[in-house]
Design an enzyme around this catalytic site. Structure first.
Site, PDB file in Angstrom:
ATOM      1  N   PRO A   2      48.189  42.262  41.411  1.00 27.98           N
ATOM      2  CA  PRO A   2      46.984  42.840  42.034  1.00 27.98           C
ATOM      3  C   PRO A   2      46.624  44.172  41.377  1.00 27.98           C
ATOM      4  CG  PRO A   2      48.607  42.218  43.698  1.00 27.98           C
ATOM      5  CD  PRO A   2      49.272  42.086  42.362  1.00 27.98           C
ATOM      6  N   GLU A   3      45.369  44.328  41.032  1.00 28.37           N
ATOM      7  CA  GLU A   3      44.879  45.588  40.475  1.00 28.37           C
ATOM      8  C   GLU A   3      43.948  46.220  41.508  1.00 28.37           C
ATOM      9  OE1 GLU A   3      43.616  45.157  36.358  1.00 28.37           O
ATOM     10  OE2 GLU A   3      44.838  43.364  36.135  1.00 28.37           O
TER      11      GLU A   3
END
Ligand SMILES: [Zn+2]
Length: 281
Positions: A2-3
């Site tokens: 996840p960014e």
């Protein structure tokens, strides 16, 4: 992993459901999550406290609890937070039971996600100051700022963008997408970009993150929203994970290369390779 857009998507969904509620119970099923802290220490700081806000800094989710207690969660590779998931949802490591009976579960198949505590706003600020640079969507990310940070740097621009101490929240997906938008080859030495190119990179980072947010994030490595729905940004990638497919701009075949030790995607016509300097033999 996840960014920023994936973490922000979770935050936006959960915030209205948890803010103002108290954490009636915190169950830490996997004590490795909060190492080196003992689970009891984290339970003691969190349990019974009201959630003033659910915030985000870079890729960290920040539970702002009453009395300035902060629980700093990093989801790492595969972590996600699910609100009232169906019974038997696998890979649960931590469970927050709210005082309204609902619960939030941290599920993390690969178990790299972490939980840390900061007591007091000063401790929280020091924690982030040591780890994170500018927030890319807060107006701090400008070509001028990037050019200043990159002066004299010989590392590839892709590595520069991935360094969380410079720009917080950009990872492998959004770095590739931003560099394609800016028409900069990922292997160009950061210190050699012109000011105009840095303006384009700053714009590219903002545009890629904004597009990711609008799509509810990208689903790779089983990322899910708090309600279990998957983001769709992977269907809109311009270059990332598109090896062998035609460039959306020019039709040239997208290539995969390695930059900063990461699988990196580019169109070498839109993003010309840096000229190789011949080494003395
Ligand atoms: Zn192209």
């Amino acid at each position: 992993m996840p960014e920023l857009p994936e973490v922000e998507t979770i935050r936006r969904q959960l915030a209205p459901l948890v803010e103002g509620r108290a954490v009636a119970r915190l169950d830490i099923a996997d004590p490795r999550w909060c190492l080196p802290l003992a689970p009891e220490a984290v339970v003691d700081a969190v349990q019974g406290r009201r959630v003033d806000a659910l915030a985000r800094r870079g890729k960290y989710l920040v539970w702002e609890l009453e009395d300035e207690a902060f629980l700093l969660m990093h989801l790492r590779m595969t972590g996600t937070l699910l609100y009232d998931p169906p019974p038997g949802t696998p890979y649960e490591r931590v469970r927050f039971v709210l005082d309204d009976g609902h619960d939030v579960r941290f599920c993390d198949p690969r178990r790299f996600g972490t939980g840390e505590l900061a007591i007091g706003a000063g401790a929280r600020d020091a924690f982030f100051a040591a780890r994170l640079g500018v927030e890319p969507l807060d107006g701090e990310l400008t070509g001028a700022a990037l050019a200043r940070m990159a002066r004299g740097r010989t590392a590839p621009v892709k590595a520069f963008l991935l360094d969380q101490r410079r720009i917080a929240g950009v990872g492998n997906i959004y770095a590739d997408e931003a560099l394609f938008r800016a028409r900069i080859h990922p292997l160009r030495p950061a210190g050699r970009l012109s000011r105009a190119q840095w303006d384009a990179v700053a714009q590219g980072v903002r545009d890629a993150l904004t597009a990711g947010l609008a799509a509810g994030g990208a689903t790779i490595d089983d990322f899910r929203h708090a309600d279990g729905v998957r983001g769709s940004f992977q269907d809109e990638f311009l270059v990332h994970r598109r090896r062998g497919e035609p460039c959306v701009e020019c039709g040239t075949t997208v290539v995969k290369l390695v930059a900063a030790g990461r699988g990196t995607y580019a169109c070498e016509r839109c993003q010309p390779r840096p000229r190789v300097r011949r080494r003395a033999r």
